[in-house]
Design an enzyme around this catalytic site. Structure first.
Site, PDB file in Angstrom:
ATOM      1  N   TRP A 183     -23.284  48.931 -26.881  1.00  0.00           N
ATOM      2  CA  TRP A 183     -22.854  49.808 -25.776  1.00  0.00           C
ATOM      3  C   TRP A 183     -21.594  50.589 -26.114  1.00  0.00           C
ATOM      4  O   TRP A 183     -20.679  50.056 -26.759  1.00  0.00           O
ATOM      5  CB  TRP A 183     -22.574  48.925 -24.549  1.00  0.00           C
ATOM      6  CG  TRP A 183     -21.657  49.527 -23.521  1.00  0.00           C
ATOM      7  CD1 TRP A 183     -20.285  49.548 -23.576  1.00  0.00           C
ATOM      8  CD2 TRP A 183     -22.030  50.180 -22.309  1.00  0.00           C
ATOM      9  NE1 TRP A 183     -19.797  50.177 -22.445  1.00  0.00           N
ATOM     10  CE2 TRP A 183     -20.852  50.574 -21.651  1.00  0.00           C
ATOM     11  CE3 TRP A 183     -23.264  50.468 -21.691  1.00  0.00           C
ATOM     12  CZ2 TRP A 183     -20.844  51.235 -20.429  1.00  0.00           C
ATOM     13  CZ3 TRP A 183     -23.256  51.126 -20.468  1.00  0.00           C
ATOM     14  CH2 TRP A 183     -22.056  51.500 -19.846  1.00  0.00           C
ATOM     15  N   ASP A 223     -15.834  55.084 -22.921  1.00  0.00           N
ATOM     16  CA  ASP A 223     -14.806  56.102 -23.219  1.00  0.00           C
ATOM     17  C   ASP A 223     -14.467  56.354 -24.690  1.00  0.00           C
ATOM     18  O   ASP A 223     -14.323  55.403 -25.455  1.00  0.00           O
ATOM     19  CB  ASP A 223     -13.459  55.690 -22.604  1.00  0.00           C
ATOM     20  CG  ASP A 223     -13.587  55.158 -21.207  1.00  0.00           C
ATOM     21  OD1 ASP A 223     -14.678  55.216 -20.626  1.00  0.00           O
ATOM     22  OD2 ASP A 223     -12.564  54.662 -20.691  1.00  0.00           O
ATOM     23  N   PHE A 265      -9.115  47.520 -23.505  1.00  0.00           N
ATOM     24  CA  PHE A 265      -9.556  48.699 -22.766  1.00  0.00           C
ATOM     25  C   PHE A 265      -9.044  49.969 -23.454  1.00  0.00           C
ATOM     26  O   PHE A 265      -8.389  49.916 -24.475  1.00  0.00           O
ATOM     27  CB  PHE A 265      -9.070  48.619 -21.311  1.00  0.00           C
ATOM     28  CG  PHE A 265      -9.976  47.809 -20.409  1.00  0.00           C
ATOM     29  CD1 PHE A 265     -10.896  46.902 -20.928  1.00  0.00           C
ATOM     30  CD2 PHE A 265      -9.914  47.961 -19.024  1.00  0.00           C
ATOM     31  CE1 PHE A 265     -11.739  46.170 -20.084  1.00  0.00           C
ATOM     32  CE2 PHE A 265     -10.752  47.239 -18.173  1.00  0.00           C
ATOM     33  CZ  PHE A 265     -11.658  46.338 -18.701  1.00  0.00           C
ATOM     34  N   SER A 266      -9.298  51.082 -22.780  1.00  0.00           N
ATOM     35  CA  SER A 266      -9.071  52.382 -23.417  1.00  0.00           C
ATOM     36  C   SER A 266      -7.630  52.635 -23.828  1.00  0.00           C
ATOM     37  O   SER A 266      -6.688  52.084 -23.249  1.00  0.00           O
ATOM     38  CB  SER A 266      -9.517  53.494 -22.478  1.00  0.00           C
ATOM     39  OG  SER A 266     -10.914  53.562 -22.508  1.00  0.00           O
TER      40      SER A 266
HETATM   41  C1  FRU Z   1     -12.985  54.389 -17.764  1.00  0.00           C
HETATM   42  C2  FRU Z   1     -12.588  52.937 -17.852  1.00  0.00           C
HETATM   43  C3  FRU Z   1     -11.142  52.826 -18.267  1.00  0.00           C
HETATM   44  C4  FRU Z   1     -11.066  51.480 -18.888  1.00  0.00           C
HETATM   45  C5  FRU Z   1     -12.395  51.387 -19.580  1.00  0.00           C
HETATM   46  C6  FRU Z   1     -12.959  50.006 -19.662  1.00  0.00           C
HETATM   47  O1  FRU Z   1     -14.309  54.654 -18.017  1.00  0.00           O
HETATM   48  O2  FRU Z   1     -12.842  52.294 -16.629  1.00  0.00           O
HETATM   49  O3  FRU Z   1     -10.236  53.000 -17.199  1.00  0.00           O
HETATM   50  O4  FRU Z   1     -10.008  51.363 -19.779  1.00  0.00           O
HETATM   51  O5  FRU Z   1     -13.280  52.229 -18.869  1.00  0.00           O
HETATM   52  O6  FRU Z   1     -14.065  49.972 -20.502  1.00  0.00           O
END
Ligand code: FRU
Length: 490
Positions: free
Chosen positions: A38, A41, A100-101
């Site tokens: 998968w 972002d 996360f991002s």
């Molecule tokens: C946006 C988000 C970010 C987060 C990430 C988690 O699409 O929700 O805010 O860091 O995806 O996968």
């Protein structure tokens, strides 16, 4: 296979074992998909040591979102990508709930700094916490710094969220200092973007809140980016839970706020607020500054609301948009596909100023791997309604209809083969300018990116239509002149 692999080694072993089994010909031609599993972002989009790097939110083990890793690919032209091994896995106390991002920036000593959100899962005495973390490396392997988390939400003024604090975007300022924007949420003002600065990329100081939703543009603001373009400051955010208003549709959106940054007040004085993309599948874009000065943006070609419903037709899930060059025109943020796309042009078909009325196709104009520009010259034609159908066969089509009198375009994939009762239609402004209206469509198998009037507005959407449906037809309610230039892509 190592004996007691770390989470990163395990992910890399899994990639080595599984990736070769995925059929390459199922992938889009030039849109990046995850190596396995998968993708969401774009992360760490940067130019480093002669190549573009693109990291991405990644769950290698399945086609649905799971504990977040960072996938990684590199490219010389932003269209042909080479996969690199998984860059980050959740394997420390600071990010046990996921990496996360975030973003990437070269350090003064030549190494690459990754800044990302470390999620600490909820415990007995605490809610889930989101912190900002760092890892430093050579562009392939990264070591998380022992100081993590480098920004704990405890350092924020009262009122900011500790569980919605994410997606750091870092850049090197002209003054030689590093700056970071990150998303947060304020109880009453909701989505907010916080600015930090640092001398070394690790020790950060909170400077202030540069803008907030003011209850107008959604709740949590995710994935901010902040840069200067043509003398204007541009803040891009991806809000959750927007109300439909002005040109914005409800739900997950992309918003560009243009204005002037007042450094003293640490505030962006708004001059214009506009959607970044009007389509059904575009979210969480990130930009980089290319060596030749272009500001290039790439987004996740998906939508949280509908991706859960989407059929998993391929062994991977998720893809990125085409990289787009941003530019300003008449005070508006516009975008066009990067010019490198021209290297993919194969056969070119042109029809100059043909008159179209009843539904017709044009010789040689067809395909699902196509860069096609249709230019309408309404002149004094009585035409009010122009309809373009693409990905068409006896049973399917995707409709793009221009109401010339109202200056509105409808994009509708409702007959594109979906079995889901989800949103399939968007309405967007499309006006005749100086006698013409241009529609540029990039089609890469199961996606359409439509650039209206050279990217004044953009509609990005996935289509589930079988690839054999490759017809294109033109129709107008009264004869109208148009030109078509279609390049097949390969
Ligand atoms: C946006 C988000 C970010 C987060 C990430 C988690 O699409 O929700 O805010 O860091 O995806 O996968």
């Amino acid at each position: 296979m190592s004996k007691n692999p770390t989470p990163l080694e395990r992910a890399r072993d899994y990639e080595r074992e599984q990736a070769p089994r995925l059929p390459a010909d199922e992938r889009p031609l030039f849109h990046l998909t995850p190596l396995v599993g998968w993708m969401n972002d774009p992360n760490g989009f940067c130019y480093y040591k002669g190549r573009y790097h693109l990291f991405y939110q990644y769950h290698p083990y399945s086609r649905v979102w799971g504990p977040m890793h960072w996938g990684h690919a590199v490219s010389c032209d932003l269209l042909h990508w080479t996969y690199m091994p998984c860059a980050l896995a959740p394997d420390t106390a600071a990010d046990a709930g996921g990496c996360f991002s975030g973003s990437a920036v070269p350090l003064a000593d030549g190494r690459l700094l990754l800044c990302y959100t470390g999620v600490q899962p909820a415990g007995t005495f605490r809610r889930e916490t989101q912190t900002q973390c760092a890892a430093i490396g050579d562009g392939i392997n990264f070591e998380k710094v022992s100081a993590n988390p480098i920004i704990d939400p405890a350092c924020l003024p009262q009122g900011y969220s500790t569980c919605d604090f994410r997606d750091p975007k870092v850049w090197l300022g002209e003054d030689g200092r590093y700056y970071m924007v990150a998303g947060n949420r304020q109880a009453e003002r909701q989505g907010a973007i916080l600015l930090f600065s640092s001398g070394d990329g690790l020790d950060w100081r909170f400077l202030g809140e540069i803008d907030s939703s003011r209850e107008e543009y959604g709740r949590m603001w995710e994935c901010p980016d902040f840069f200067t373009l043509d003398g204007k400051q541009v803040l891009i955010v991806s809000p959750q839970e927007m109300h439909a208003r002005e040109e914005f549709h409800a739900g997950y959106g992309t918003v560009a706020i243009l204005g002037r940054f007042d450094e003293k007040a640490c505030r962006l004085d708004r001059e214009r607020v506009q959607p970044v993309d009007h389509g059904l599948n575009f979210y969480a874009p990130q930009t980089l500054s290319a060596p030749d000065g272009r500001r290039i943006m790439i987004g996740w070609m998906e939508n949280w609301e509908t991706c859960k419903e989407a059929p998993r037709r391929h062994p991977w899930y998720g893809q990125m948009s085409v990289p787009r060059e941003l530019y300003m025109r008449d005070g508006r943020l516009c975008q066009r596909p990067i010019r490198e796309i021209e290297t993919l042009w194969r056969n070119t078909v042109r029809h100059d100023r043909v008159s179209v009325g009843e539904k017709t196709s044009l010789p040689g104009v067809q395909g699902r791997l196509l860069d096609m520009t249709v230019t309408l010259f309404p002149g004094d034609s009585a035409c009010r309604r122009f309809t373009l159908r693409v990905a068409e066969d006896g049973a399917h089509y995707v409709l793009i209809r221009c109401d010339l009198a109202r200056g509105e375009l409808v994009f509708d994939r409702g007959h594109g083969g979906s079995r889901r009762d989800i949103v399939h239609t968007r309405h967007v402004r499309a006006e005749v300018r100086e006698g013409t209206l241009t529609l540029r469509l990039l089609m890469d198998k199961e996606s359409i990116e439509l650039f209206i009037n050279d990217g004044e507005r953009v509609v990005t959407s996935l289509i589930p239509t079988p690839l054999a449906a490759d017809g294109i037809s033109f129709e107008a309610d009264a004869p109208v002149m148009l030109s078509v230039e279609a390049h097949s892509l390969g």
